[in-house]
Design a protein around this motif. Sequence first.
Motif: not given
Length: 163
Positions: A1-6, A9-15, A35-37, A41-42
């Motif tokens: 389970m990932f927190s919203s902050e995590q 960070l994962i989405v930002m790393e992907g961007i 990831y795409y979801k 949302e981000f």
Amino acid sequence: MFSSEQKVLIVMEGIRGELSVAELCRKYGISDSTYYKWNKEFIEAGKACLEGDMLREATSSEVQELRFQNQELKLALAELVLRYDIVKKLETLRISSQHQKYMRYTAEEKEEIIRAVKSSEVNISESLRYLGIPKRSFYNWYHKYSVGGLEALRSKPSGSPHT
């Protein structure tokens, strides 16, 4: 389970594009669709924030916590209302603020006191202290009432011991 902050960070790393989406997903043990979801949302949340719409949907854990808090508040309110009702009922039985020391009660008053004290959510000692009735007297009345009902609470003729 990932927190919203995590998740952010994962989405930002992907961007940033330093890793492919597949490599990023393997790194964090998530599926491509997850990831795409998160990415969608981000972006939607960022867009809504830029448009001035600061409202957001509550997460399921936030909703669950709010429901729990709501239930706790309802229980606390119910307990307070119940205690208030009991104190008001006990107040009607209270003769004076000084509690006359050797007050004599009718059988009906004793029965009402027994019922009010026994049904009270406030403990017996506290109820009796509030009413100014000694525990010994109350339990004597209670025993008589349990054995012989209202009639057993009636005063005896002169010369007979009575409570």
